[in-house]
Design an enzyme around this catalytic site. Structure first.
Site, mmCIF file in Angstrom:
data_model
loop_
_atom_site.group_PDB
_atom_site.id
_atom_site.type_symbol
_atom_site.label_atom_id
_atom_site.label_comp_id
_atom_site.label_asym_id
_atom_site.label_seq_id
_atom_site.Cartn_x
_atom_site.Cartn_y
_atom_site.Cartn_z
ATOM 1 N N ASN A 110 5.482 11.268 0.573
ATOM 2 C CA ASN A 110 5.862 11.977 2.375
ATOM 3 C C ASN A 110 6.738 13.345 0.938
ATOM 4 O O ASN A 110 8.405 13.048 1.193
ATOM 5 C CB ASN A 110 7.064 11.078 2.825
ATOM 6 C CG ASN A 110 7.257 11.785 4.157
ATOM 7 O OD1 ASN A 110 7.392 12.899 3.862
ATOM 8 N ND2 ASN A 110 8.083 10.999 4.638
ATOM 9 N N LEU A 111 6.396 14.508 1.291
ATOM 10 C CA LEU A 111 6.344 15.893 0.652
ATOM 11 C C LEU A 111 7.801 15.836 2.014
ATOM 12 O O LEU A 111 8.900 17.320 1.628
ATOM 13 C CB LEU A 111 5.620 16.442 0.599
ATOM 14 C CG LEU A 111 5.215 16.742 -0.591
ATOM 15 C CD1 LEU A 111 3.945 17.811 -0.475
ATOM 16 C CD2 LEU A 111 5.433 15.988 -1.711
ATOM 17 N N LYS A 112 7.247 15.589 2.917
ATOM 18 C CA LYS A 112 9.360 16.150 3.858
ATOM 19 C C LYS A 112 9.526 17.088 3.629
ATOM 20 O O LYS A 112 8.751 18.326 4.196
ATOM 21 C CB LYS A 112 10.705 15.389 3.670
ATOM 22 C CG LYS A 112 10.626 13.623 3.314
ATOM 23 C CD LYS A 112 11.534 12.760 3.129
ATOM 24 C CE LYS A 112 11.516 11.546 3.395
ATOM 25 N NZ LYS A 112 12.527 10.833 2.650
ATOM 26 N N HIS A 123 8.303 7.601 11.465
ATOM 27 C CA HIS A 123 9.455 7.125 10.350
ATOM 28 C C HIS A 123 10.828 7.555 10.563
ATOM 29 O O HIS A 123 10.947 8.278 12.140
ATOM 30 C CB HIS A 123 8.978 8.541 9.453
ATOM 31 C CG HIS A 123 9.811 8.563 7.901
ATOM 32 N ND1 HIS A 123 11.144 9.431 8.110
ATOM 33 C CD2 HIS A 123 9.588 8.398 7.032
ATOM 34 C CE1 HIS A 123 10.991 9.517 7.051
ATOM 35 N NE2 HIS A 123 9.836 8.595 6.049
ATOM 36 N N SER A 166 13.531 4.871 -1.828
ATOM 37 C CA SER A 166 14.343 4.844 -3.171
ATOM 38 C C SER A 166 13.123 4.328 -4.203
ATOM 39 O O SER A 166 12.786 3.545 -4.768
ATOM 40 C CB SER A 166 14.861 4.341 -3.287
ATOM 41 O OG SER A 166 15.920 5.679 -2.516
ATOM 42 N N GLU A 185 10.445 0.942 5.643
ATOM 43 C CA GLU A 185 11.095 1.437 4.616
ATOM 44 C C GLU A 185 12.216 1.412 5.465
ATOM 45 O O GLU A 185 13.092 2.008 6.589
ATOM 46 C CB GLU A 185 10.502 3.061 5.584
ATOM 47 C CG GLU A 185 9.284 3.871 5.231
ATOM 48 C CD GLU A 185 9.014 4.669 5.541
ATOM 49 O OE1 GLU A 185 8.739 5.021 3.506
ATOM 50 O OE2 GLU A 185 9.588 5.750 5.792
ATOM 51 N N GLY A 214 16.119 7.871 0.168
ATOM 52 C CA GLY A 214 17.078 9.117 -0.348
ATOM 53 C C GLY A 214 18.206 8.343 -0.499
ATOM 54 O O GLY A 214 19.406 8.711 -1.194
HETATM 55 P P1 13P Z 1 12.259 8.645 -0.516
HETATM 56 O O1 13P Z 1 11.324 7.930 -1.511
HETATM 57 O O2 13P Z 1 13.346 10.017 -0.669
HETATM 58 O O3 13P Z 1 13.641 7.573 -0.232
HETATM 59 O O4 13P Z 1 11.902 8.575 0.860
HETATM 60 C C1 13P Z 1 11.171 7.482 1.313
HETATM 61 C C2 13P Z 1 10.591 8.106 2.236
HETATM 62 O O5 13P Z 1 11.409 8.593 3.706
HETATM 63 C C3 13P Z 1 9.059 7.841 2.412
HETATM 64 O O6 13P Z 1 8.648 8.455 3.489
#
Ligand code: 13P
Length: 235
Positions: free
Chosen positions: A6-8, A88, A193, A157, A163
Site C-alpha cells: 500500500n503506497l499510500k 483501511h 509495521s 491491521e 506506521g
Molecule cells: P505500515 O506498514 O507503514 O505500518 O502501514 C501498514 C498499512 O497501513 C498497510 O495498509
C-alpha cells in the site's frame, strides 16, 4: 500467499511506474507463485499489464458524478482496475468513513465483481481492554459485510501497529487470525509495521495468508524480498 504493497500518499506517477516495472522484472527472473498486489496513490494510477495486480486505495460508490475529490469506476476502468482497498484504518479514522458508508462501498464494488481487500483492526484503547472487548470491536467491522464473497481478501491491521514500528507478538497475530478465520474463509493478511526483518516470521504464523505492507514496502527491493519470503514459507 498474497503480498500487497500500500503506497499510500507516496511516490509520483513516474516513481510508481518504475516501482511496478521493478517488481515485474523481479517476478520475471524468479518463478514465484505468490499473488502480488500494489495500491498506488490515486494520481499515480496508470495502465499496467503484467503479473502484478494494480488496485485502488479508494474510490467512491459511483460510476461518475459530482463527488469532489473522489474517483469512480469511470476513472478505474480507464486503467483496467478491478481491485480495491476498503475500510483501511486511515480512511476510517482520519477521513471519518463510517461502517455504514463502507458497507455501501463494499456492496457497490462487490456487485461489479471487484476483488476487495477489506481492512479491519482495533485502536490501542480497545486493544488494552479484554480480548472479548477487542473481538466485539472487530465484530462491528464485519457488520454488513458479505464475508462469503468469492473475491474477498481480509486484512487485519491493528490501528496501533500502523506506521508505529510496533507489532503484536507472533503468538497474538496467530491467535487473532485464527479467531477472525472463524468469521470468514477469505484469505487473511496481516498489516501494521511489517518490515523486511519481521516479514519472514509473520508470514510463517499460523492463520496468516499474506501481508499488506506500507512503509516497509516503499523500497521496492524490500517488497521483493518479502515476496521471496512468502515463497519460502511454502504455504
Ligand atoms: P505500515 O506498514 O507503514 O505500518 O502501514 C501498514 C498499512 O497501513 C498497510 O495498509
Amino acid at each position: 500467499m498474497i503480498i500487497a504493497s500500500n503506497l499510500k500518499t507516496n511516490l509520483t506517477r513516474s516513481q510508481t511506474t518504475s516501482y511496478m516495472m521493478d517488481v515485474e522484472n523481479f517476478l520475471e527472473k524468479n518463478t514465484l507463485s505468490q499473488e502480488i498486489l500494489v495500491f498506488p496513490a490515486q494520481s499515480s494510477l496508470s495502465a499496467h499489464s503484467g503479473q502484478v495486480t494494480q488496485g485502488a486505495q479508494n474510490a467512491y460508490a459511483t460510476t461518475n458524478g459530482a463527488f469532489t475529490g473522489e474517483i469512480g469506476t469511470e476513472q478505474l476502468e480507464e486503467f483496467g482496475i478491478k481491485t480495491i482497498l476498503i475500510g483501511h484504518s486511515e480512511r476510517r479514522h482520519i477521513l471519518g468513513e463510517s461502517q455504514e458508508s463502507l458497507v455501501t462501498k463494499f456492496n457497490f464494488y462487490k456487485n461489479l465483481g471487484f476483488k476487495i481487500v477489506y481492512c479491519v483492526g482495533e485502536p490501542l484503547d480497545v486493544r488494552e481492554q479484554t480480548d472479548e472487548v477487542m473481538m466485539k470491536y472487530l465484530d462491528l467491522q464485519y457488520e454488513g459485510i458479505d464475508t462469503s464473497y468469492e473475491n474477498l481478501i481480509i486484512a487485519y491491521e491493528p490501528v496501533w501497529a500502523i506506521g508505529t514500528g510496533l507489532t503484536p507478538s507472533l503468538e497474538d497475530i496467530s491467535k487473532i487470525h485464527l479467531k477472525l478465520k472463524e468469521k470468514s474463509t477469505a484469505p487473511l493478511l496481516y498489516g501494521g509495521s511489517v518490515k523486511v526483518d519481521t516479514a519472514k516470521d509473520i508470514l510463517a504464523c499460523e492463520g496468516v495468508d499474506g501481508v499488506l505492507v506500507g512503509s516497509g514496502a516503499l523500497a521496492v527491493e524490500n517488497f521483493c524480498k518479502m515476496i521471496t519470503f512468502a515463497e519460502e514459507a511454502g504455504k
